[in-house]
Write an enzyme that holds these catalytic residues in place. Structure first.
Site, short mmCIF file in Angstrom:
data_model
loop_
_atom_site.label_atom_id
_atom_site.label_comp_id
_atom_site.label_asym_id
_atom_site.label_seq_id
_atom_site.Cartn_x
_atom_site.Cartn_y
_atom_site.Cartn_z
N LYS A 14 1.00 -1.23 -0.09
CA LYS A 14 0.05 -0.02 0.00
C LYS A 14 0.71 1.24 -0.09
O LYS A 14 0.68 2.20 -0.79
CB LYS A 14 -0.97 -0.04 1.37
N GLN A 58 -4.59 -1.44 9.73
CA GLN A 58 -4.51 -2.83 9.14
C GLN A 58 -4.82 -3.87 10.03
O GLN A 58 -4.55 -3.90 11.18
CB GLN A 58 -2.79 -3.08 8.68
N ASP A 81 -11.34 2.33 3.74
CA ASP A 81 -11.23 1.03 3.76
C ASP A 81 -12.94 0.89 3.59
O ASP A 81 -13.43 -0.43 3.43
CB ASP A 81 -10.85 0.11 5.00
#
Ligand code: NDP
Length: 245
Positions: A14, A58, A81
Site C-alpha cells: 500500500k 491494518q 477501507d
C-alpha cells in the site's frame, strides 16, 4: 499493530502504491502490547490532522483490542477501507462515498470481461463483513440475481454450478474445483493462501477451473492488486471530500 508477516506485506504494498502515484503516506507501526486506549488516541489524532485525508487500520489487530471499537472511532469521511458502520449502511442503501476495496476491485474485474451483471446468476462463496457481504450487495446493485454461500450451505457444488459469475472468498486453498463451475462462467478468486512450500494460491483450483471458466483471475496478480488500486481511488476521493469540508 504487532508483527503479523502478511500485514507487513500488505502495508508495504500500500505504501509503495501511494509513493508511485504521489500520495504522501504515514505509517504508525505499533508494538503488539499497545493498549486500546493508546490506539484510540492515535486514531483521534489522525482524525483531527488536516493533512491526513484517509485512515486505514491494518487488520487483524491483537486479541486484546476490540476491532469494532477502533473502526467505529475512525472519522467516516476518512475511512478509506469503508468498514465504518456509517459507510457500510450507505453501501446497503446504494448512496455511498467509499466502496470496500476488495469487492470494488472485483466489480472492476467483472466489468473488464464485458459481461453485463444484470439478470445473471451471481454466487458469492463467503459472507465476511469485509468481502462476501458487501460483494453480494455490489452485485445486487448491478441487478444480478445473487446467492450467498457459507460454511452451512448444503450441496455447495449444486449452487456454484448455477453461477454465471462466481466470486470465491473462503480462505481455503484451492477449495473450488473445475467440476463445481458452470462452463463459461466468470470466476473471481479473492482467496490468498500460503501453502507449506510458501507458494501463494487462491481459493479456486486454477488448473481445473481455468479449463471450464470463460474468464478467471489468477492468484497472485488478480484481486490483490485491484484491492490496492481501489484503496488509492478511495484515498483520492477522501482528499476531495476533506478539501470540500
Ligand atoms: P473469513 O474467514 O472472514 O470468511 C470466510 C467465509 O468463508 C465465511 O463466511 C465462511 O462461512 C466461509 N466458509 C468457510 N468454509 C466454508 C466451506 N467449507 N464452504 C462454504 N463456505 C465456507 O475470510 P475473508 O472474507 O476475510 O477472506 C477470504 C479469503 O480472501 C482469504 O483467503 C483472505 O486471505 C482473502 N482476502 C483477500 C483479499 C485481497 O485483497 N485479495 C482481501 C481480503 C481477503 P461462515 O460465515 O459460515 O463461517
Amino acid at each position: 499493530m504487532g508483527d503479523d508477516p502478511a500485514s507487513r506485506v500488505y502495508v508495504n504494498s500500500k505504501k509503495k502504491a501511494c509513493a508511485e502515484i504521489g500520495i504522501k503516506s504515514e505509517e504508525y507501526a505499533l508494538p503488539a502490547e499497545t493498549t486500546e486506549e493508546q490506539l484510540l488516541e492515535l486514531v483521534q489524532k489522525l482524525n483531527n490532522k488536516p493533512d491526513i485525508s484517509g485512515i486505514l487500520v491494518q487488520l487483524p489487530l491483537p486479541k486484546h483490542i476490540n476491532e469494532e471499537t477502533i473502526i467505529n472511532a475512525i472519522d467516516p469521511s476518512k475511512d478509506v477501507d469503508a468498514f465504518h458502520p456509517m459507510n457500510v449502511g450507505k453501501i446497503m442503501i446504494g448512496n455511498f462515498d467509499f466502496l470496500p476495496c476488495t469487492p470494488a476491485g472485483v466489480m472492476e474485474l467483472i466489468n473488464e470481461t464485458g459481461i453485463d451483471v444484470a439478470g445473471k446468476e451471481c454466487v458469492v462463496v463467503g459472507r465476511s463483513n469485509i468481502v462476501g457481504k458487501p460483494q453480494a450487495m455490489l452485485l445486487l446493485h448491478k441487478h444480478g440475481t445473487v446467492t450467498i454461500c457459507h460454511s452451512r450451505t448444503k450441496n455447495l457444488a449444486a449452487v456454484t454450478k448455477r453461477a454465471d459469475i462466481l466470486v470465491v472468498a473462503v480462505g481455503i486453498a484451492e477449495f473450488i474445483k473445475g467440476d463445481m463451475i458452470k462452463p463459461g462462467a466468470v470466476v473471481i478468486d479473492v482467496g490468498m493462501n500460503r501453502l507449506e512450500n510458501k507458494k501463494l494460491v487462491g481459493d479456486v483450483h486454477f488448473e481445473s477451473a481455468s479449463k471450464v471458466a470463460s474468464a478467471i483471475t489468477p492468484v497472485p496478480g488478480g484481486v490483490g492488486p485491484m484491492t490496492i488500486a481501489m484503496l488509492m481511488k478511495n484515498t483520492v476521493k477522501s482528499a476531495i471530500i476533506q478539501s470540500e469540508k
